[in-house]
Design a protein around this motif. Structure first.
Motif, short mmCIF file in Angstrom:
data_model
loop_
_atom_site.label_atom_id
_atom_site.label_comp_id
_atom_site.label_asym_id
_atom_site.label_seq_id
_atom_site.Cartn_x
_atom_site.Cartn_y
_atom_site.Cartn_z
N ARG A 232 -0.40 12.06 -21.10
CA ARG A 232 -0.55 13.07 -22.14
C ARG A 232 0.70 13.93 -22.30
N LEU A 233 1.70 13.67 -21.48
CA LEU A 233 2.95 14.41 -21.61
C LEU A 233 3.73 13.89 -22.81
N PRO A 234 4.64 14.70 -23.36
CA PRO A 234 5.51 14.20 -24.44
C PRO A 234 6.23 12.93 -24.01
N GLU A 235 6.45 12.03 -24.96
CA GLU A 235 7.02 10.73 -24.62
C GLU A 235 8.40 10.84 -23.97
N ASP A 236 9.21 11.82 -24.39
CA ASP A 236 10.53 11.93 -23.80
C ASP A 236 10.46 12.30 -22.32
N ILE A 237 9.44 13.06 -21.94
CA ILE A 237 9.25 13.41 -20.53
C ILE A 237 8.76 12.19 -19.76
N GLN A 238 7.84 11.44 -20.35
CA GLN A 238 7.38 10.21 -19.71
C GLN A 238 8.56 9.27 -19.47
N GLU B 9 0.81 -1.22 0.00
CA GLU B 9 0.00 0.00 0.00
C GLU B 9 0.84 1.27 0.00
N ARG B 10 2.15 1.14 0.14
CA ARG B 10 3.02 2.31 0.10
C ARG B 10 3.44 2.68 -1.32
N SER B 11 3.10 1.84 -2.28
CA SER B 11 3.49 2.13 -3.66
C SER B 11 2.73 3.34 -4.18
N PHE B 12 3.42 4.19 -4.90
CA PHE B 12 2.77 5.33 -5.55
C PHE B 12 2.95 5.26 -7.06
N TYR B 13 3.18 4.07 -7.56
CA TYR B 13 3.52 3.89 -8.97
C TYR B 13 2.43 3.15 -9.72
N CYS B 14 2.07 3.68 -10.88
CA CYS B 14 1.23 2.97 -11.83
C CYS B 14 1.59 3.45 -13.22
N GLY B 15 2.84 3.25 -13.59
CA GLY B 15 3.32 3.64 -14.91
C GLY B 15 3.05 5.10 -15.20
N ASN B 16 2.58 5.37 -16.42
CA ASN B 16 2.33 6.77 -16.78
C ASN B 16 0.93 7.22 -16.40
N LEU B 17 0.29 6.47 -15.48
CA LEU B 17 -0.99 6.91 -14.92
C LEU B 17 -0.79 7.64 -13.60
N HIS B 18 0.17 7.15 -12.80
CA HIS B 18 0.40 7.77 -11.49
C HIS B 18 1.85 7.56 -11.06
N PHE B 19 2.53 8.66 -10.78
CA PHE B 19 3.91 8.60 -10.31
C PHE B 19 4.23 9.88 -9.55
N GLN B 20 4.93 9.74 -8.43
CA GLN B 20 5.32 10.89 -7.62
C GLN B 20 6.85 10.97 -7.62
N GLU C 29 10.72 12.07 -6.98
CA GLU C 29 11.47 12.59 -5.83
C GLU C 29 12.65 13.44 -6.28
N LYS C 30 13.13 13.21 -7.49
CA LYS C 30 14.24 13.99 -8.00
C LYS C 30 13.80 15.44 -8.23
N PRO C 31 14.56 16.40 -7.73
CA PRO C 31 14.17 17.82 -7.88
C PRO C 31 13.91 18.21 -9.33
N GLU C 32 14.74 17.70 -10.25
CA GLU C 32 14.56 18.08 -11.65
C GLU C 32 13.27 17.54 -12.24
N ASN C 33 12.83 16.37 -11.74
CA ASN C 33 11.57 15.82 -12.24
C ASN C 33 10.36 16.48 -11.59
N ILE C 34 10.51 16.86 -10.34
CA ILE C 34 9.45 17.62 -9.68
C ILE C 34 9.25 18.96 -10.39
N ALA C 35 10.37 19.61 -10.71
CA ALA C 35 10.30 20.89 -11.43
C ALA C 35 9.70 20.70 -12.82
N LEU C 36 10.02 19.58 -13.43
CA LEU C 36 9.52 19.29 -14.77
C LEU C 36 8.00 19.21 -14.77
N LEU C 37 7.45 18.50 -13.79
CA LEU C 37 5.99 18.35 -13.74
C LEU C 37 5.28 19.66 -13.44
N LYS C 38 5.95 20.55 -12.72
CA LYS C 38 5.33 21.84 -12.42
C LYS C 38 5.11 22.66 -13.68
#
Length: 214
Positions: free
Chosen positions: A161-167, A130-141, A143-152
């Motif tokens: 729906r994001l570009p494939e390179d970002i996914q 139940e601690r998993s936060f992963y479901c492929g490109n449906l749900h992901f949280q 932790e890397k600062p650059e990826n957090i900034a990317l999603l913002k």
């Protein structure tokens, strides 16, 4: 009361041979439904709908008029004394739990019991069950600062729906957590996300039907 098998269309497309073997086993025991989204068959109340796709479960839950009892197929298979479990001779894998199953602890347990029957050793992630936060490109949280900034930069946009390179960049962050050469998932989106991120992943049903060549 009996069971009805609801096959996963996405899994059938991705793994046709495994889907064929699974259907051959199950059709000897129960009716096989059509696609859960369009199947309009009126099944008797109290029958059990067997599924192994999280999207199928969500679709069936949205059709309360069916009055079906839902059960995960891995949980059901785990109880079958006649199922021909392949032997993977101690294969060691990471196990990727699905975020969409966070309220279904019976699935977490059933999946691990199935892996034991397959003679597969599962190495747990820190974010498991139940601690998993992963479901492929449906749900992901991320932790890397650059990826957090990317999603913002993409507010209120679904990951798929994001570009494939970002996914790919986001999925690669998850893949970095794996410590084994192979990761087993039991969700179509999780499996696809692992592959998209450059990991080596396999759906558990591929193992269970003997379609994994190693």
């Amino acid at each position: 009361m009996g069971e009805i098998y609801f096959p996963s269309c996405n899994f059938t497309k991705a793994s046709p041979e495994a889907a064929k073997r699974l259907r051959a086993y199950l059709k000897e025991k129960m009716p096989v439904a059509g696609c859960c989204r369009i199947d309009s068959t009126s099944y008797p109340a109290g029958n059990t709908a067997l599924y192994f796709c999280q999207a199928c479960r969500e679709t069936l839950e949205a059709k309360p008029e069916n009055q079906l009892i839902l059960e995960n197929l891995f949980v059901w298979l785990d109880r079958q004394e006649d199922y021909p479990w392949p032997d993977y001779k101690g294969l060691t894998v990471n196990i990727q739990d699905c975020w969409r199953d966070r309220e279904h602890p019976e699935i977490f347990q059933g999946v691990r019991s199935v892996l034991q029957k397959l003679n597969v050793r599962a190495v747990e992630l820190t974010e498991n069950r139940e601690r998993s936060f992963y479901c492929g490109n449906l749900h992901f949280q991320p932790e890397k600062p650059e990826n957090i900034a990317l999603l913002k930069r993409w507010p209120d946009t679904p990951l798929y729906r994001l570009p494939e390179d970002i996914q790919k960049q986001l999925m690669a962050e998850q893949v970095e957590k794996y410590t084994c050469p192979l990761t087993v998932a039991y969700c179509n989106r999780c499996t696809a996300g692992i592959l998209l991120g450059g990991g080596r992943g396999v759906h558990l049903m591929e193992l269970a039907t003997g379609c994994f060549a190693g």
